[in-house]
Motif scaffolding. Structure first.
Motif, mmCIF file in Angstrom:
data_model
loop_
_atom_site.group_PDB
_atom_site.id
_atom_site.type_symbol
_atom_site.label_atom_id
_atom_site.label_comp_id
_atom_site.label_asym_id
_atom_site.label_seq_id
_atom_site.Cartn_x
_atom_site.Cartn_y
_atom_site.Cartn_z
ATOM 1 N N TYR A 184 86.173 51.305 7.313
ATOM 2 C CA TYR A 184 85.004 50.838 8.057
ATOM 3 C C TYR A 184 84.158 52.040 8.459
ATOM 4 C CZ TYR A 184 87.754 52.260 12.106
ATOM 5 O OH TYR A 184 88.496 52.989 12.989
ATOM 6 N N PHE A 185 82.892 51.745 8.734
ATOM 7 C CA PHE A 185 81.917 52.742 9.193
ATOM 8 C C PHE A 185 81.192 52.076 10.342
ATOM 9 C CE2 PHE A 185 77.679 54.534 9.353
ATOM 10 C CZ PHE A 185 77.815 55.877 8.989
ATOM 11 N N ASP A 186 81.382 52.599 11.546
ATOM 12 C CA ASP A 186 80.824 51.942 12.724
ATOM 13 C C ASP A 186 79.941 52.911 13.493
ATOM 14 O OD1 ASP A 186 81.153 49.559 14.791
ATOM 15 O OD2 ASP A 186 81.173 51.449 15.889
ATOM 16 N N LEU A 208 82.240 56.021 14.140
ATOM 17 C CA LEU A 208 83.681 55.976 13.854
ATOM 18 C C LEU A 208 83.850 55.663 12.369
ATOM 19 C CD1 LEU A 208 85.021 53.608 16.705
ATOM 20 C CD2 LEU A 208 84.759 56.089 16.788
ATOM 21 N N HIS A 252 78.843 48.749 10.287
ATOM 22 C CA HIS A 252 78.224 48.054 11.413
ATOM 23 C C HIS A 252 77.369 49.036 12.199
ATOM 24 C CE1 HIS A 252 78.068 46.500 15.598
ATOM 25 N NE2 HIS A 252 77.920 45.357 14.998
#
Lengths: 333, 333, 333, 333
Positions: D145-147, D228, D213
């Motif tokens: 994931y890439f937040d 993150l 996100h």
């Protein structure tokens, strides 16, 4: 008013930039012995006049006031000449290399009825002004202690130790905030890499029992700029590295009830809200240069006058003496 | 092995709880003069035996070892009696109220060939053990300074000042980490609310030029538990309040090139990566009680033996003396 | 009053411990199918009665109320039986596995005139109560948005995804704080290691334009527990990991002046002080068990009644449905 | 090489300043319609030539390349004219107001064999370059994931919403770091003060299951710049507001053991050291202008070429469409 800035090392260009935009200043001239520095400054701030002969600024009838941002060892000589030539003087901190020099300049300025001001920049920040308001309004109560930590990696100075370099800032803040009179000083330090101390601790005792403490360090892994002020009513944390909440005021304290006939007092802690006031964000140095010009014009005593400069130098000198004598407690008159 | 815990004030119940789950401990008894404390403990830790007569634990042939967690003024008397009755002793920190007492206990334990250990809990944390690894492996290089801040609001003690209360922790950590020999101590403090100092600063000078400094404060608005250690190769920040990254190691330092024939040395800063090692998360006190049992069983010298306890008391005593004499530098033999 | 606690997994022992010290509770019994859990609990909390037959607690005429802390899939069955047997019920969050089940329990409790309460623990913290005060007093103005981040490494649940596990807390807080009516929900998530989502995002739209957002994550490198609430007058940051300043209120906002005859509005920012109020530090769960007992005794509606439990389950169910349909916006009646 | 900068609003002067000190650039000209801006720029950067006729820069045979820092709605028209006149083009982010425009410019530049580059400044920071190294070397493993969170108070834009303003930065970083192909986008936002959204959330789904996100907000009480990135081997926290440890790499993860014949997988957490690498501190924009000049000279494809600009615009356009359709999932080709 025409202002001359002498010395374009680390700080001089900042003074120059601010004088260039200070109301009431018509022309700004700047001097440095180093041709390269003059060139760099002239490129960035083309509106000033430049010269490699600082003596011109000290003598020229065209100049009303000079700001001296040279190494501290030269402050006295340059300021004295300036005052003797009838010029108002703004001196970079620390004011001079000794108490005697500071006292000489103060009485000379007095005699000549000229403005003598010291560049204790932090006094002109929104943060320090706000804390002063809190203390003078009585919101903090009596000041129990003033504890300062100013540490980071570098920059080593060759001519002065870490106390003269870093603690000067905090001593100036202390002098401005703590109303009591310092009575003695002790200092401890170690020189790891050079002939000057790079880590040091300074204690200042006051006539009313207030204690102040300063930790300064050029070889720390992290940067810390933190002042704790404990008042009898409230307490302050001033963290200059916080981007937006530099000053926090804690409604915390100790209530003490003497119990008659009983040996021990009853101690209770009080904890309430914390708040962080909005601070004036104007650049401190711009406030300072305006204040200098205003004091000259209206013959007012500067907030950071020669006396505050002297107060700081007196403690620096005592700290130096204490270090030389293995931390001996040095009494201040 | 059967263990007795004397004193169920603030810390005793923690010792009790840990001894109850320590391998090799068959039975744990506990004593306190205060009936209410016994009742509370008995409810929380029903597996132990309780008595209001601590002398029973000191005398009973059933007891092999006692842990003493009473006020420091009583440590000597109780520990002496326990040792004389052939019991191994774990003493709460600080070990004793004076150097003389600590030396007495050490030689008594020696004569009786009994284990004498001091509860310097922090030495058994993953954080301090990791820093010790870094120092003993040479990763940090020479220790230039050890700087500790332990401040918060409360809890005032009535019988000891803030140095004996808070600095004891950091002095124990310093004693464990810094290999050099302390040679002199100076201390400064103020008592604002009571007859004991609530704000204090302690300086420790070492035979090799290392400097240690301790800031302890019971009337601070915020809680700080921070130790900075400057090494010649790397530097450490140990922040005990960080939930997961308590120890950070900075690959930072100063390179110095002596320039032949030139007065000034050339100083360069070195900045590399930072890392925060994973730490052993086992409860320190559980490590400590296991170590105590193991030392008794295998006749090993504890990591925090009487000698470390004495080292800490020696500095506390010197600090006390220095405060009484206005910060005079007290030489340590 | 006699209380039974069913389920001694992660949370049950906390309920048990609190009921044991709640005024008005005479006896507490606890049940779990797992013998080991019973043994551990009996050792730690010897004052309660223990059984491996939870049905006893549901049936015994000796029991007035039960607290159910079993897996969510069993909540409905156990609570239904308890209510049918005339017992007041406290249900662990989330209340049930579906809206239908929650509605059933609410009408059953209504019919039987029994107290049905949900353990939305955070509602009983000093932090959330304080924020509610700020909102209900109008200090924040209209709530523009509610943004929550609750991420850390672990603990994976096997039966429910990260939304049912973590977002439940924040949805309960939102339900308590935001007065408007949710009208639609969208959710997005990915299951990297198992058949249940370990990273997810949930959007909740309200009838008045307020937007709420939830970021929940079981595989994050750091722990974050942060809620931002933007009001038209002030804004709140609630950081549950802060040890002492969990709630900060910012006097910040936007002033808008419509300029007549001109297309664009004039937007100005307003920045004032920040403050962090002192919070009630009582353990939330102890407030909750007292409130439960009080509601039963005085026939009052609990703050976190079946209706709040239903509100949260309704959004969880819609979020689940949205994830199954690739983030489709699910309308809530 | 001679460079023209068009637009001296917020960002243009930074481009101008950097081109003035870029190796290989002989002369820099700048244009703006606003006389006041020209005056301010000329005072600060006297080395450039100034004109109020931007068309001169687009046409003059003296100019080799132009940098366009005007409102996004004008990018296409200006860049097209520049390319048609044979000039290399550096476009401020976001590249264009639509996918169609971006595609047009790419093929035009292609046909003319001119360099077309987009000013995705963050790609040239030491922090993002370092994270890219970690990902491309395999140290992080697969990106789960890439937040991203980019929130603060202000500055409202009048012509674009908070997604076009703030998320553009993070989408560019995502485009650079995440190798997978985005397949769908959903977005949610609310306009509280004006006709454009001031709070918004964007979801990007990738062909390999990675999820990204973005939380962007102009009316937040605090400034947050945090990304993150969860990898299958390690995880990254990139906090752009940290003064010295912007990137932290956590050796954390999940180990999964499939247990044969058993339904549930066994999940274990892995936690090791954290480290924060030293980052290249060169100003990103200076790297970018040098890279632009180098790409032109050596006919190389820029790191942030038209294609990356297009990738970002494609997601912005889809996000806009999704917001208009109440969060509908928009498929990307």
């Amino acid at each position: 008013m025409k202002v001359g800035v002498i010395g374009l090392g680390y700080w001089g260009p900042n003074l120059l930039r601010n004088f260039l935009s200070t109301d009431g200043v018509d022309r700004v001239s700047a001097a440095d012995l180093n041709a390269q520095r003059l060139k760099v400054a002239a490129k960035k701030l083309p509106a000033a006049n430049y010269t490699s002969h600082y003596a011109e600024l000290l003598k020229s009838p065209e100049i009303d006031a000079v700001a001296i941002a040279t190494p501290v060892s030269t402050h006295f000589k340059l300021a004295k000449e300036a005052l003797e030539n009838g010029k108002h003087v703004l001196l970079e901190k620390p004011m001079t290399a000794s108490v005697a020099e500071a006292e000489d300049l103060i009485s000379l300025a007095d005699r000549k009825q000229l403005t003598l001001m010291v560049d204790h920049t932090f006094i002109y920040t929104g943060a320090v002004r706000k804390i002063q308001d809190l203390i003078s309004s009585g919101e903090l109560g009596d000041v129990h202690y003033f504890d300062s930590v100013r540490v980071n990696l570098g920059l080593f100075q060759h001519d002065v130790n870490v106390i003269w370099d870093l603690a000067t800032h905090d001593l100036a803040i202390m002098d401005y905030l703590v109303a009591a009179r310092p009575v003695s000083v002790a200092a401890f330090g170690v020189a790891h890499y050079n002939h000057v101390e790079d880590v040091a601790y300074v204690i200042v005792n006051f006539n009313n029992g207030t204690i102040a403490h300063f930790h300064v360090n050029w070889i720390a892994p992290v940067k810390i700029r933190q002042i704790l002020i404990g008042g009898s009513k409230k307490m302050v944390v001033y963290d200059d590295l916080e981007p937006s909440e530099k000053v926090k005021i804690y409604d915390k304290g100790v209530n003490i009830k003497s119990k008659e006939g009983i040996y021990e007092a009853l101690i209770q802690y009080r904890t309430g809200d914390m708040y962080s006031p909005k601070l004036d964000g104007t650049e401190a140095l711009s406030q300072l240069t305006s204040h200098f010009v205003e004091c000259i014009r209206d013959s007012k005593t500067p907030i950071t006058d020669g006396k505050s400069g002297l107060n700081v130098v007196r403690i620096l000198e005592a700290a130096q003496q204490s270090i030389t004598h293995n931390g001996e407690l040095i009494t201040i008159d």
